[in-house]
Design an enzyme around this catalytic site. Structure first.
Site, PDB file in Angstrom:
ATOM      1  N   ASP A 116       0.799  -1.078   0.026  1.00 18.77           N
ATOM      2  CA  ASP A 116      -0.005  -0.029  -0.085  1.00 18.77           C
ATOM      3  C   ASP A 116       0.980   1.288   0.002  1.00 18.77           C
ATOM      4  OD1 ASP A 116      -2.442  -0.973  -0.114  1.00 18.77           O
ATOM      5  OD2 ASP A 116      -2.720  -1.476   2.004  1.00 18.77           O
ATOM      6  N   ILE A 330       1.704   5.967  13.351  1.00 18.73           N
ATOM      7  CA  ILE A 330       2.306   4.824  12.825  1.00 18.73           C
ATOM      8  C   ILE A 330       2.810   5.290  11.170  1.00 18.73           C
ATOM      9  CG2 ILE A 330       2.328   2.583  12.228  1.00 18.73           C
ATOM     10  CD1 ILE A 330       2.286   2.831  15.089  1.00 18.73           C
TER      11      ILE A 330
HETATM   12  C1  UD1 Z   1       0.875  -7.476   6.829  1.00 19.43           C
HETATM   13  C2  UD1 Z   1       0.690  -6.919   7.625  1.00 19.43           C
HETATM   14  O1  UD1 Z   1       0.534  -7.225   8.835  1.00 19.43           O
HETATM   15  N1  UD1 Z   1       0.571  -5.324   7.743  1.00 19.43           N
HETATM   16  C3  UD1 Z   1       0.415  -4.515   8.991  1.00 19.43           C
HETATM   17  C4  UD1 Z   1       1.745  -4.446   9.538  1.00 19.43           C
HETATM   18  O2  UD1 Z   1       2.480  -3.766   8.558  1.00 19.43           O
HETATM   19  P1  UD1 Z   1       4.126  -3.757   8.696  1.00 19.43           P
HETATM   20  O3  UD1 Z   1       4.472  -5.034   9.354  1.00 19.43           O
HETATM   21  O4  UD1 Z   1       4.861  -3.375   7.333  1.00 19.43           O
HETATM   22  O5  UD1 Z   1       4.331  -2.530   9.730  1.00 19.43           O
HETATM   23  P2  UD1 Z   1       5.255  -2.341  10.983  1.00 19.43           P
HETATM   24  O6  UD1 Z   1       4.798  -2.717  12.245  1.00 19.43           O
HETATM   25  O7  UD1 Z   1       6.656  -3.055  10.731  1.00 19.43           O
HETATM   26  O8  UD1 Z   1       5.402  -0.803  11.053  1.00 19.43           O
HETATM   27  C5  UD1 Z   1       5.362  -0.017  12.051  1.00 19.43           C
HETATM   28  C6  UD1 Z   1       6.175   1.323  11.921  1.00 19.43           C
HETATM   29  O9  UD1 Z   1       7.632   0.912  12.038  1.00 19.43           O
HETATM   30  C7  UD1 Z   1       8.232   1.399  11.008  1.00 19.43           C
HETATM   31  N2  UD1 Z   1       9.280   0.389  10.697  1.00 19.43           N
HETATM   32  C8  UD1 Z   1       8.966  -0.805  10.519  1.00 19.43           C
HETATM   33  C9  UD1 Z   1       9.731  -1.675  10.120  1.00 19.43           C
HETATM   34  C10 UD1 Z   1      11.244  -1.302  10.022  1.00 19.43           C
HETATM   35  O10 UD1 Z   1      11.847  -2.015   9.645  1.00 19.43           O
HETATM   36  N3  UD1 Z   1      11.561  -0.146  10.180  1.00 19.43           N
HETATM   37  C11 UD1 Z   1      10.484   0.956  10.451  1.00 19.43           C
HETATM   38  O11 UD1 Z   1      10.951   1.876  10.427  1.00 19.43           O
HETATM   39  C12 UD1 Z   1       7.201   1.501   9.955  1.00 19.43           C
HETATM   40  O12 UD1 Z   1       7.403   2.638   9.101  1.00 19.43           O
HETATM   41  C13 UD1 Z   1       6.028   2.029  10.746  1.00 19.43           C
HETATM   42  O13 UD1 Z   1       5.799   3.452  10.999  1.00 19.43           O
HETATM   43  O14 UD1 Z   1       1.540  -3.753  10.630  1.00 19.43           O
HETATM   44  C14 UD1 Z   1       0.940  -1.990  10.143  1.00 19.43           C
HETATM   45  C15 UD1 Z   1       0.868  -1.347  11.528  1.00 19.43           C
HETATM   46  O15 UD1 Z   1       0.404  -1.830  12.558  1.00 19.43           O
HETATM   47  C16 UD1 Z   1      -0.361  -2.417   9.526  1.00 19.43           C
HETATM   48  O16 UD1 Z   1      -0.715  -1.158   9.227  1.00 19.43           O
HETATM   49  C17 UD1 Z   1      -0.264  -3.301   8.447  1.00 19.43           C
HETATM   50  O17 UD1 Z   1      -1.660  -3.764   8.067  1.00 19.43           O
HETATM   51  C1  PEP Z   2      -1.298  -1.680   5.391  1.00 26.00           C
HETATM   52  C2  PEP Z   2      -2.082  -2.685   5.261  1.00 26.00           C
HETATM   53  O1  PEP Z   2      -1.567  -3.667   4.531  1.00 26.00           O
HETATM   54  P1  PEP Z   2      -0.303  -4.043   4.243  1.00 26.00           P
HETATM   55  O2  PEP Z   2       0.697  -4.197   5.202  1.00 26.00           O
HETATM   56  O3  PEP Z   2      -0.520  -5.524   3.785  1.00 26.00           O
HETATM   57  O4  PEP Z   2       0.055  -3.212   3.078  1.00 26.00           O
HETATM   58  C3  PEP Z   2      -3.431  -2.858   5.908  1.00 26.00           C
HETATM   59  O5  PEP Z   2      -3.799  -3.782   6.129  1.00 26.00           O
HETATM   60  O6  PEP Z   2      -3.959  -1.749   6.224  1.00 26.00           O
END
Ligand code: UD1
Ligand code: PEP
Length: 424
Positions: A116, A330
């Protein structure tokens, strides 16, 4: 392109059943390749992300078969294959093949994930985790190659800089068969992490502390599925239908819910004045009266989920007085839905990534675009509230994560169709 066409303005009522959690499912499917026996997942949602993950499995000669809500995955003849691009780009969660392939083969070659458009989404914490386990990570031409050392991955202590859901899941998958103990400190606590740990522990993994901020994994030699695993209900889909029910419902019962997973969301909508009655695993949302405006800040679980800030936005528009404020801590840039809501007549603005919401008596159908999944959910609710016809372009983003959405909305009495139209 998929287009959703809504003739709105009609109160909805009846029952809706929530599917399995997208964010569990998209981790459990890649995690299945860690199993040395066939895997059965129950309660699997009918969403495009699942179809795309099944295509990725087939690139590795992993046979999968999806019938009703049961997904069988047979990884017994898996071959180690690079997953450079193509379907990898169609969803974020394809990055789980990094941890899963590394855990299974000691090597992963995976294209940079897609997903996304919600602002920057770095994966530095995932990489930091793999490196702490001893892996060499190379990033070239939009492709990441991760290689375990000759003696295999070694358990380590990894302190995440933020409680990243993806990094926590990926490190769990990589370390399940590493030698010795791995500790993830400042781990994400989302219910989907517990679901993954339960799934892997039932296959013989030893993971403790999932759901707290310290997770300990004792490496084991091999894991193999023995029993079917039922995926937890989707708390984000549930929250979306709660918002819909409060905005335009004439009494809607939402089934297959774990209420505790929605605590901070329910507290907020109840504070606004929405009346909800809980039963064992269902919630009845009464038709809403006069609602109070509110302020929302998203946060990591158990805070208010970023994935629910957009679906709840139309509800704030129905408040009678005051100014609402939404701050997404976030993903501060997750504001793409605001311009689209304004096309429908919403009194809403973004200033310095802060969303300011004002009471809006009337929404008017318009042609809008779902830039991403939850923007799509927000516009879908707004379209159901609005007078006249709303056309949501790029509705494929809604289908990425909303299980049988057209069928569920029809059961509630909505006039909604999804059609294919040629891309412009
Ligand atoms: C497939 C899935 O489960 N997607 C969810 C997952 O995305 P996703 O796992 O990608 O999100 P993260 O929990 O990792 O991200 C949380 C925050 O940490 C930051 N970050 C993350 C990893 C990293 O290596 N470095 C960094 O800076 C991201 O930019 C964000 O601001 O959790 C998000 C936050 O609840 C949700 O919106 C998504 O729906
Ligand atoms: C951001 C989302 O999904 P994904 O991490 O799969 O892009 C979401 O489910 O709202």
């Amino acid at each position: 392109m998929k287009q959703m066409i809504i003739h709105g303005g009609k109160p909805l009522q009846g029952d809706v059943w929530i599917g399995g959690a997208k964010n569990s499912t998209v981790a459990l499917i890649p995690a299945s390749i860690l199993s040395h026996a066939p895997v059965t997942l129950e309660g699997v949602p009918r969403i495009a992300d699942v179809d795309n993950l099944m295509d990725l499995l087939s690139e590795m000669d992993v046979v999968s078969d999806f019938h009703k809500t049961t997904l069988h995955i047979n990884p017994e003849n898996i071959k180690m294959s690079p997953l450079p691009s193509g379907k990898i780009k169609s969803l974020r969660a394809s990055y789980y093949f990094m941890g899963a392939l590394l855990g299974r083969f000691g090597k992963a070659v995976v294209g940079f994930p897609g997903g996304d458009d919600i602002g920057p989404r770095p994966i530095d914490q995932h990489i930091k985790g793999f490196e702490a386990l001893g892996a060499i990570v190379e990033n070239e031409n939009d492709q990441i190659t991760i290689t375990a050392p000759a003696g295999g991955l070694q358990g380590a202590t990894i302190h995440l800089e933020m409680p990243s859901v993806g990094a926590t899941m990926n490190i769990i998958m990589a370390s399940v068969t590493a030698q010795g103990q791995t500790v993830i400190a400042n781990a994400a606590k989302e219910p989907e992490i517990i679901d993954l740990a339960t799934f892997l522990n039932n296959m013989g993994a030893v993971i403790r502390g999932a759901g707290t901020d310290t997770i300990r994994i004792e490496g084991v030699e091999k894991i193999a599925a023995k029993t079917p695993h039922t995926i937890i209900p989707d708390r984000i889909e549930a929250g979306t239908y709660i918002s819909l029910a409060a905005c335009i419902g004439n009494g809607i019962c939402i089934h297959n819910i774990i209420e505790e997973h929605l605590d901070s969301y329910l507290a907020k909508v109840e504070e606004m004045g929405v009346v909800i009655e809980a039963d064992e695993d269902s919630l009845y949302v009464y038709p809403a009266g006069d609602l109070k405006m509110t302020q929302i800040q998203t946060g990591s679980y158990p805070g208010f989920a970023t994935d629910l800030q957009q679906p709840v936005t139309p509800l704030l528009l129905t408040a009678k007085t005051g100014e609402g404020v939404i701050i997404d801590q976030i993903y501060p840039k997750r504001v793409g839905h605001i311009g689209q809501l304004r096309k429908m007549g919403a009194d809403i603005q973004v200033e310095d990534n802060i969303i300011l919401v004002h009471p809006t008596e009337h929404l008017q159908g318009a042609t809008v675009s779902a830039g991403e999944i939850r923007a799509g959910a927000c516009l879908m609710i707004a379209g159901l509230m609005a007078d006249g016809e709303t056309v949501i372009n790029n509705a494929g983003n809604i289908l990425r994560g909303y299980d049988r959405v057209e069928e569920k909305l029809h059961l509630l009495g909505a006039d909604v169709t999804i059609q294919d139209v040629p891309d412009k």
